[in-house]
Write an enzyme that holds these catalytic residues in place. Structure first.
Site, short mmCIF file in Angstrom:
data_model
loop_
_atom_site.label_atom_id
_atom_site.label_comp_id
_atom_site.label_asym_id
_atom_site.label_seq_id
_atom_site.Cartn_x
_atom_site.Cartn_y
_atom_site.Cartn_z
CG HIS A 63 -2.18 0.76 1.17
ND1 HIS A 63 -2.39 1.66 0.07
CD2 HIS A 63 -3.07 1.31 2.06
CE1 HIS A 63 -3.30 2.27 0.52
NE2 HIS A 63 -3.67 2.16 1.52
CG ASP A 80 3.00 3.83 -4.91
OD1 ASP A 80 2.58 4.76 -3.86
OD2 ASP A 80 2.26 2.74 -5.47
CG HIS A 110 -3.05 1.61 -10.16
ND1 HIS A 110 -4.38 1.37 -10.02
CD2 HIS A 110 -2.76 2.42 -9.06
CE1 HIS A 110 -4.87 1.92 -8.99
NE2 HIS A 110 -3.73 2.61 -8.22
#
Length: 403
Positions: free
Chosen positions: A261, A344, A299
């Site tokens: 996460h 990210d 993703h």
């Protein structure tokens, strides 16, 4: 009929997507499986695209076992007015966060996500109550991980705040404002302040970088919420038990730390460090040949790239960040793997550009996402019901004797 940010389909589009007649579509609507509302011209209806595609996935056999797929259609689904995800980026109560990040602050995003109009959670005097015990804990943990320090201080904060358990929606929003200022100050090892949050962060982290405040502001808005990810669902489960907002945020901070996460930003920073030291193309080819994955790419929702990442990387490029990081690496990896950049990686580039050590990605992520957690906790508390999913039992049949 023109779609609205990819959220809606016409009756014809929805029927074609499901390969059904419009009469069957209307039956699905009447059973509550697909949400429908009048279109802008009021002569027809439009249908929620995510409902249509969720129903389509339920009806399509999967090659993978149930429960093992990412974003499984059988996982818990909750109604929420806070946010949703589209291919154009997350939508905060009807506003695309990518557009919002062009001009607004995290405070503005918070008032939008918290749906507050009758009060100002970030008014000058709405500062957190800090007890002697909280100061002692903050001082004792100055050298600790920023998130761990915030968790420790938040554990004492509800007891110090006489209005922590208010049930009034505007009162909860005011608690949210105090939590935000407390979380940011604690993570920065600073005193709480009514100054804009992105300004506070930039002054501590990168006081000499002229673009730091604007870049941090953009990142905070882009990261404020992302619907029911793992940490947000954890927050909603915690809040459903009747927890106050301070303790609900603790639940989110703990869940965020996982490497699958929020911790993915740290892994993306390691990738960036590896690729920064030489020619990009040969190193990428070698990693691909070895079957290695690229943290910060791919993703489960954004199949063609994360709009938040694109927005932040473009802002970094305009601010003078190395084109190798903002363009060459994402393009080369997409070309070699078919996986596109996500937030990210963009966060890792931001932290690298500001000259900060790896690990700050997760801290910035947690500061921003606290806004979304508060929004979802407030919505869950307003709803008032306990979240209690059931398990699909796959163990031995009943009646088995003891060994």
């Amino acid at each position: 009929m023109k779609k609205s940010a990819g959220l809606y389909l016409s009756a014809r589009e929805a029927s074609a997507e499901l390969a059904i007649s419009q009469a069957t579509l209307y039956a699905y609507v009447s059973r509550g499986l697909i949400r429908s509302e009048p279109s802008q011209d009021s002569r027809s209806h439009r249908y929620r695209a995510e409902d249509v595609r969720t129903l389509k996935e339920r009806r399509t056999p999967s090659p993978e076992p149930r429960g093992l797929r990412s974003f499984d259609a059988d996982l818990p689904v909750l109604d929420s007015a806070v946010a949703t995800i589209t291919q154009d980026g997350p939508i905060y109560r009807g506003v695309n966060c990518v557009d919002l990040a062009e001009r607004d602050t995290l405070e503005h995003a918070a008032t939008l996500l918290w749906d507050v109009t009758g009060a100002d959670p970030f008014e000058q005097d709405n500062c957190p109550v800090v007890s002697d015990a909280m100061r002692a804990v903050a001082e004792a943990t100055r050298a600790a991980n920023a998130i761990d320090r915030a968790i420790a201080v938040l554990a004492l904060a509800a007891a110090a705040d006489p209005r922590a358990f208010t049930r009034a929606p505007e009162g909860r929003a005011m608690v949210g404002g105090r939590i935000m200022r407390l979380v940011v100050a604690t993570m920065l090892n600073a005193k709480s302040s009514p100054k804009p949050l992105h300004i506070q962060i930039a002054r501590v982290w990168a006081p000499d970088h002229k673009h730091a405040a604007d870049l941090i502001r953009r990142a905070l808005v882009l990261l404020a919420d992302h619907e029911l990810n793992a940490s947000t669902f954890t927050v909603r489960c915690a809040a459903s038990t009747g927890l106050n907002l301070y303790d609900s945020v603790i639940a989110g901070l703990v869940a965020l730390k996982g490497p699958k996460h929020g911790g993915a930003g740290v892994l993306a920073a390691q990738l960036l460090k590896t690729l920064a030291g030489g020619e990009v193309a040969p190193m990428i080819r070698e990693r691909v040949a070895l079957g290695e994955r690229f943290a910060g790419f791919g993703h489960g929702v954004y199949k063609l790239g994360d709009p938040r990442a694109h927005a932040l990387l473009e802002a970094l490029a305009r601010a003078g960040a190395d084109r190798k990081f903002t363009h060459e690496i994402p393009e080369r990896i997409a070309e070699a793997t078919g996986e596109f950049v996500n937030i990210d990686y963009a966060l890792a580039v931001l932290i690298h550009t500001l000259g900060l050590p790896p690990g700050h990605e997760l801290v910035l992520f947690s500061m921003a996402r606290t806004v979304g957690w508060i929004a979802h906790a407030c919505e869950q508390l307003q709803h008032g019901k306990l979240i209690r999913p059931r398990a699909r039992y796959i163990g031995p049949a009943p009646g088995r004797g003891a060994a």
